[in-house]
Design a protein around this motif. Structure first.
Motif, PDB file in Angstrom:
ATOM      1  N   PRO A  76       5.634  -3.786  -2.750  1.00 23.06           N
ATOM      2  CA  PRO A  76       6.010  -2.972  -1.285  1.00 23.06           C
ATOM      3  C   PRO A  76       5.024  -2.512  -0.689  1.00 23.06           C
ATOM      4  O   PRO A  76       5.375  -1.750   0.477  1.00 23.06           O
ATOM      5  CB  PRO A  76       7.210  -2.171  -1.893  1.00 23.06           C
ATOM      6  N   THR A  77       3.814  -1.937  -1.489  1.00 22.89           N
ATOM      7  CA  THR A  77       2.800  -1.371  -0.945  1.00 22.89           C
ATOM      8  C   THR A  77       2.121  -1.948   0.072  1.00 22.89           C
ATOM      9  O   THR A  77       1.386  -1.583   1.048  1.00 22.89           O
ATOM     10  CB  THR A  77       1.695  -0.967  -2.033  1.00 22.89           C
ATOM     11  N   LEU A  78       2.359  -3.374   0.344  1.00 23.23           N
ATOM     12  CA  LEU A  78       1.753  -4.093   1.236  1.00 23.23           C
ATOM     13  C   LEU A  78       1.844  -3.909   2.675  1.00 23.23           C
ATOM     14  O   LEU A  78       0.775  -3.615   3.327  1.00 23.23           O
ATOM     15  CB  LEU A  78       1.868  -5.539   0.917  1.00 23.23           C
ATOM     16  N   PRO A  79       3.040  -3.752   3.002  1.00 25.10           N
ATOM     17  CA  PRO A  79       3.267  -3.544   4.566  1.00 25.10           C
ATOM     18  C   PRO A  79       2.897  -1.973   4.741  1.00 25.10           C
ATOM     19  O   PRO A  79       2.716  -1.652   5.840  1.00 25.10           O
ATOM     20  CB  PRO A  79       4.699  -3.790   4.848  1.00 25.10           C
ATOM     21  N   ASN A  80       2.866  -1.255   3.670  1.00 22.19           N
ATOM     22  CA  ASN A  80       2.525   0.253   3.757  1.00 22.19           C
ATOM     23  C   ASN A  80       0.970   0.398   3.807  1.00 22.19           C
ATOM     24  O   ASN A  80       0.320   1.324   4.141  1.00 22.19           O
ATOM     25  CB  ASN A  80       3.014   0.988   2.734  1.00 22.19           C
ATOM     26  N   GLY A  81       0.175  -0.787   3.504  1.00 17.11           N
ATOM     27  CA  GLY A  81      -1.335  -0.666   3.622  1.00 17.11           C
ATOM     28  C   GLY A  81      -1.823   0.289   2.681  1.00 17.11           C
ATOM     29  O   GLY A  81      -3.060   0.927   2.725  1.00 17.11           O
ATOM     30  N   SER A  82      -1.059   0.637   1.564  1.00 15.09           N
ATOM     31  CA  SER A  82      -1.683   1.978   0.829  1.00 15.09           C
ATOM     32  C   SER A  82      -1.299   1.801  -0.666  1.00 15.09           C
ATOM     33  O   SER A  82      -0.566   0.943  -1.078  1.00 15.09           O
ATOM     34  CB  SER A  82      -1.048   3.151   1.319  1.00 15.09           C
ATOM     35  N   VAL A  83      -1.904   2.683  -1.421  1.00 14.96           N
ATOM     36  CA  VAL A  83      -1.506   2.656  -2.838  1.00 14.96           C
ATOM     37  C   VAL A  83      -0.219   3.055  -3.267  1.00 14.96           C
ATOM     38  O   VAL A  83       0.383   4.138  -2.286  1.00 14.96           O
ATOM     39  CB  VAL A  83      -2.675   3.140  -3.702  1.00 14.96           C
ATOM     40  N   ALA A  95       9.182   6.204  -2.049  1.00 13.29           N
ATOM     41  CA  ALA A  95      10.101   5.365  -2.748  1.00 13.29           C
ATOM     42  C   ALA A  95      11.321   5.147  -1.980  1.00 13.29           C
ATOM     43  O   ALA A  95      11.914   4.224  -2.039  1.00 13.29           O
ATOM     44  CB  ALA A  95      10.206   6.097  -4.138  1.00 13.29           C
ATOM     45  N   LYS A  96      11.433   6.067  -1.263  1.00 12.40           N
ATOM     46  CA  LYS A  96      12.894   6.184  -0.581  1.00 12.40           C
ATOM     47  C   LYS A  96      12.846   5.444   0.603  1.00 12.40           C
ATOM     48  O   LYS A  96      13.990   4.624   0.953  1.00 12.40           O
ATOM     49  CB  LYS A  96      13.509   7.433  -0.434  1.00 12.40           C
ATOM     50  N   TYR A  97      11.791   5.493   1.167  1.00 16.85           N
ATOM     51  CA  TYR A  97      11.846   5.021   2.635  1.00 16.85           C
ATOM     52  C   TYR A  97      10.847   3.757   2.836  1.00 16.85           C
ATOM     53  O   TYR A  97      10.616   3.529   4.037  1.00 16.85           O
ATOM     54  CB  TYR A  97      11.796   6.114   3.707  1.00 16.85           C
ATOM     55  N   ASN A  98      10.372   3.194   1.750  1.00 24.34           N
ATOM     56  CA  ASN A  98       9.406   2.087   2.253  1.00 24.34           C
ATOM     57  C   ASN A  98       9.932   0.960   2.629  1.00 24.34           C
ATOM     58  O   ASN A  98       9.393   0.107   3.135  1.00 24.34           O
ATOM     59  CB  ASN A  98       8.353   1.908   1.012  1.00 24.34           C
ATOM     60  N   GLY A  99      11.388   0.435   2.362  1.00 22.91           N
ATOM     61  CA  GLY A  99      11.918  -0.607   2.548  1.00 22.91           C
ATOM     62  C   GLY A  99      12.336  -0.922   3.912  1.00 22.91           C
ATOM     63  O   GLY A  99      12.908   0.165   4.304  1.00 22.91           O
ATOM     64  N   ALA A 158       7.102  14.889  15.139  1.00 21.28           N
ATOM     65  CA  ALA A 158       7.561  13.393  15.153  1.00 21.28           C
ATOM     66  C   ALA A 158       6.033  12.526  14.886  1.00 21.28           C
ATOM     67  O   ALA A 158       5.751  11.740  14.030  1.00 21.28           O
ATOM     68  CB  ALA A 158       7.964  12.846  16.249  1.00 21.28           C
ATOM     69  N   ILE A 159       4.924  13.015  15.623  1.00 18.01           N
ATOM     70  CA  ILE A 159       3.817  12.297  15.557  1.00 18.01           C
ATOM     71  C   ILE A 159       3.103  12.350  14.089  1.00 18.01           C
ATOM     72  O   ILE A 159       2.651  11.676  13.369  1.00 18.01           O
ATOM     73  CB  ILE A 159       2.796  12.673  16.440  1.00 18.01           C
ATOM     74  N   ASP A 160       3.384  13.637  13.805  1.00 14.60           N
ATOM     75  CA  ASP A 160       2.687  14.168  12.324  1.00 14.60           C
ATOM     76  C   ASP A 160       3.573  13.404  11.116  1.00 14.60           C
ATOM     77  O   ASP A 160       2.886  13.213  10.122  1.00 14.60           O
ATOM     78  CB  ASP A 160       2.767  15.669  12.009  1.00 14.60           C
ATOM     79  N   ASN A 161       4.763  13.207  11.435  1.00 17.59           N
ATOM     80  CA  ASN A 161       5.591  12.870  10.227  1.00 17.59           C
ATOM     81  C   ASN A 161       5.862  11.407  10.136  1.00 17.59           C
ATOM     82  O   ASN A 161       6.462  11.017   9.105  1.00 17.59           O
ATOM     83  CB  ASN A 161       6.998  13.481  10.440  1.00 17.59           C
ATOM     84  N   LEU A 162       5.055  10.775  11.065  1.00 17.47           N
ATOM     85  CA  LEU A 162       4.995   9.381  10.634  1.00 17.47           C
ATOM     86  C   LEU A 162       3.814   9.033   9.994  1.00 17.47           C
ATOM     87  O   LEU A 162       2.809   9.426  10.191  1.00 17.47           O
ATOM     88  CB  LEU A 162       5.282   8.369  11.689  1.00 17.47           C
ATOM     89  N   GLY A 163       3.536   7.996   9.133  1.00 17.45           N
ATOM     90  CA  GLY A 163       2.360   7.570   8.426  1.00 17.45           C
ATOM     91  C   GLY A 163       1.683   6.217   9.275  1.00 17.45           C
ATOM     92  O   GLY A 163       2.371   5.894  10.149  1.00 17.45           O
ATOM     93  N   VAL A 164       0.524   6.039   8.947  1.00 15.90           N
ATOM     94  CA  VAL A 164      -0.169   4.999   9.687  1.00 15.90           C
ATOM     95  C   VAL A 164      -0.459   3.848   8.563  1.00 15.90           C
ATOM     96  O   VAL A 164      -1.077   4.211   7.700  1.00 15.90           O
ATOM     97  CB  VAL A 164      -1.324   5.349  10.389  1.00 15.90           C
ATOM     98  N   SER A 165       0.103   2.640   8.655  1.00 16.88           N
ATOM     99  CA  SER A 165      -0.509   1.714   7.753  1.00 16.88           C
ATOM    100  C   SER A 165      -1.763   0.841   8.236  1.00 16.88           C
ATOM    101  O   SER A 165      -1.775   0.540   9.245  1.00 16.88           O
ATOM    102  CB  SER A 165       0.944   0.832   7.659  1.00 16.88           C
ATOM    103  N   SER A 171       3.144   1.508  12.074  1.00 18.80           N
ATOM    104  CA  SER A 171       3.762   2.972  11.439  1.00 18.80           C
ATOM    105  C   SER A 171       4.334   2.710  10.088  1.00 18.80           C
ATOM    106  O   SER A 171       4.433   1.455   9.802  1.00 18.80           O
ATOM    107  CB  SER A 171       4.364   3.665  12.565  1.00 18.80           C
ATOM    108  N   ARG A 172       4.252   3.667   9.412  1.00 17.16           N
ATOM    109  CA  ARG A 172       5.345   3.708   8.200  1.00 17.16           C
ATOM    110  C   ARG A 172       5.738   5.249   7.859  1.00 17.16           C
ATOM    111  O   ARG A 172       5.428   5.998   8.542  1.00 17.16           O
ATOM    112  CB  ARG A 172       4.443   3.280   7.178  1.00 17.16           C
ATOM    113  N   ALA A 173       6.696   4.933   6.914  1.00 16.21           N
ATOM    114  CA  ALA A 173       7.183   6.125   6.551  1.00 16.21           C
ATOM    115  C   ALA A 173       6.448   7.079   5.635  1.00 16.21           C
ATOM    116  O   ALA A 173       5.342   6.365   5.036  1.00 16.21           O
ATOM    117  CB  ALA A 173       8.401   6.086   5.472  1.00 16.21           C
ATOM    118  N   LYS A 174       6.376   8.476   5.570  1.00 10.67           N
ATOM    119  CA  LYS A 174       5.497   9.310   4.893  1.00 10.67           C
ATOM    120  C   LYS A 174       6.611   9.663   3.745  1.00 10.67           C
ATOM    121  O   LYS A 174       7.762   9.842   3.975  1.00 10.67           O
ATOM    122  CB  LYS A 174       5.086  10.598   5.534  1.00 10.67           C
TER     123      LYS A 174
END
Ligand SMILES: Cc1cc2nc3c(=O)[nH]c(=O)nc-3n(C[C@H](O)[C@H](O)[C@H](O)COP(=O)(O)OP(=O)(O)OC[C@H]3O[C@@H](n4cnc5c(N)ncnc54)[C@H](O)[C@@H]3O)c2cc1C
Length: 442
Positions: free
Chosen positions: A160-167, A173-177, A266-273, A384-387
């Motif tokens: 599941p890290t793949l679409p998040n582009g990160s380790v 864990a809760k919001y990655n899917g 909102a801009i701060d609270n989303l991550g970037v994949s 974008s992605r969840a933080k």
């Protein structure tokens, strides 16, 4: 330098922007679409510069195909997209080839999703954890897995890290899917066919390429002034900002007055994949020819994060061109963006993993093509992605609320289709409808 007045300025001509432009044009609004790049489509980028071969440098698949309005549109309109299901192959690969199916690793890993939901249900005091933390809890608390299974499962659960582009230590864990809602479908005929269909109602003279927006000023008389790098000024009743989350985070557009706190949060609270694609072409097919997609698991927290390898050979012109493309996450893609010529050396272990004959070396590619979404100033990240600790539904709702006549659309602003191109389309439709409804009240 010129100045122009329209009903609605739309910043960005990706799928969100062009859908909003199309709906507003059809409803009789005057519009100006201001696009920073010298081409349309944004992160939908079908490269047709190589004859019958198509390179989808941005989106490739219709995800959530059971609930995908773009796939539905293409089928309803009989567009020549040549849809084809594109499923993961039966195996999971690492640098030594396919993982040993007899160890029942996939089955062992299959418990993880339910384990994680049950964990959060029974620990309401835990708001979120990183994916790495919950994987560690799963493997330490699960009493029926062997030690060998636990070690392997830890790697599989990094997928599941793949679409998040990160380790995994940086992924929620809760919001990655995201809900699967159907198998993946490829528009083999090209994603641009859909974009061009959506664009049809928009007049060519309403689209301005090479026009990067630098500031958006909300005036006291309820109009908006949009200024561009070229020195042009547009005055309008509404503006729809569809630039990617990475561009918003970089403050590439100045808002005056500053965006209200809920929107800046909102801009701060989303991550970037951070993701990218690398296409490799070869003289021969050295991988299992009939498998659509391969999933590769790398090392834990290492450079070789999980990757998806698509058997592009099956889809790029009736099996005439042996080739693959690999979806690569942040650590490797940033090296490749900095130095594209190292792509083959860096991705060799991934390609070696899927060889049919593990004793034969992978041949040198005849051509390599890689993307630069993370360093491109008009994206600054892939999606974008969840933080960790933030349900993306919160920031998404703020974007959808907008700031009166300063509206937001794009894949980062919508829950149904979050991160996907069909989500972008839905968000463009939402904002056009908001303006049409708002105007009818006046
Ligand atoms: C490598 C990769 C693979 C993907 N794979 C898939 C997939 O298989 N399926 C799927 O559904 N989705 C996929 N996606 C996501 C999908 O491509 C996006 O969700 C979608 O294209 C986003 O559309 P958008 O309109 O929100 O943004 P964009 O397409 O990014 O449009 C925004 C536009 O704003 C422009 N812009 C930026 N700054 C300025 C400025 N200052 N002034 C004027 N214009 C500006 C940009 O140039 C761009 O054209 C993928 C994305 C990437 C990068």
């Amino acid at each position: 330098m010129s100045s122009k007045s329209v009903d609605v300025v739309i910043v960005g001509a990706g799928m969100a922007g062009i859908k909003a432009a199309a709906d507003l044009s059809q409803a009789g609004f005057s519009i100006a679409v201001l696009e920073g790049r010298d081409r349309l489509g944004g992160r939908l980028h079908t490269d047709r510069t190589s004859g019958s071969k198509l390179y989808e440098l941005g989106c490739s698949w219709f995800h959530q195909s059971l609930d995908n309005p773009l796939l539905k549109l293409a089928l309803d309109e009989n567009l020549e997209i040549k849809p084809q299901y594109d499923d993961n192959g039966p195996g999971i690969y690492d640098a030594d080839g396919p993982l040993d199916g007899s160890k029942k690793l996939g089955q062992a890993a299959a418990d993880f999703g339910d384990f994680a939901s049950l964990y959060f249900k029974s620990h309401p005091e835990v708001s979120d954890l990183s994916l790495k933390e919950i994987i560690d809890i799963f493997t330490s608390e699960h009493r029926l897995l062997s030690d060998a299974q636990k070690a392997e499962v830890k790697r599989i659960l990094q997928i599941p890290t793949l679409p998040n582009g990160s380790v995994a230590s940086d992924v929620s864990a809760k919001y990655n899917g995201l809900p699967a809602l159907g198998r993946d479908v490829l528009p083999v005929g090209g994603y641009d066919i859909i974009y061009n269909h959506v664009k049809k109602p928009v007049g060519d003279s309403d689209i301005h390429l090479n026009t990067a927006v630098t500031s958006i000023i909300k005036e006291s008389n309820n109009t908006v002034t949009v200024a561009t790098e070229n020195g042009d000024k547009y005055t309008s009743k509404y503006v729809i900002v569809t630039v990617p989350i990475g561009v918003l985070k970089a403050n590439a557009i100045q808002f005056s007055p500053a965006l209200p706190a809920p929107l800046s949060s909102a801009i701060d609270n989303l991550g970037v994949s951070e993701l990218g694609k690398v296409y490799f072409e070869f003289d021969t097919v050295f991988w299992p020819e009939t498998v659509d997609k391969f999933v590769y698991v790398g090392d834990i927290e290492g450079e070789y994060a999980p990757a998806v390898i698509s058997n592009w050979y099956l889809f790029n012109g009736e099996k005439k061109h042996p080739g693959l493309f690999v979806i690569v996450s942040s650590k490797l893609i940033s090296k490749i963006e900095a130095n594209p010529s190292c792509a083959f050396d860096l991705l060799k272990p991934v390609l070696e993993a899927i060889r049919v004959d593990q004793a034969t070396p992978v041949p040198a590619p005849t051509r390599t093509k890689s993307t630069n979404w993370n360093s491109d100033r008009f994206t600054l990240g892939a999606i974008s992605r969840a933080k960790i600790g933030t349900d993306p539904a919160g920031p998404i709702a703020e974007f959808a609320n907008g700031f009166d006549n300063v509206r937001f659309a794009g894949e980062h602003t919508i829950l149904d289709g979050f991160t996907f191109v069909h989500g972008a389309w839905r968000s463009g439709a939402r904002e056009a409808k908001y303006i049409i409804d708002d105007q009818s009240k006046i």
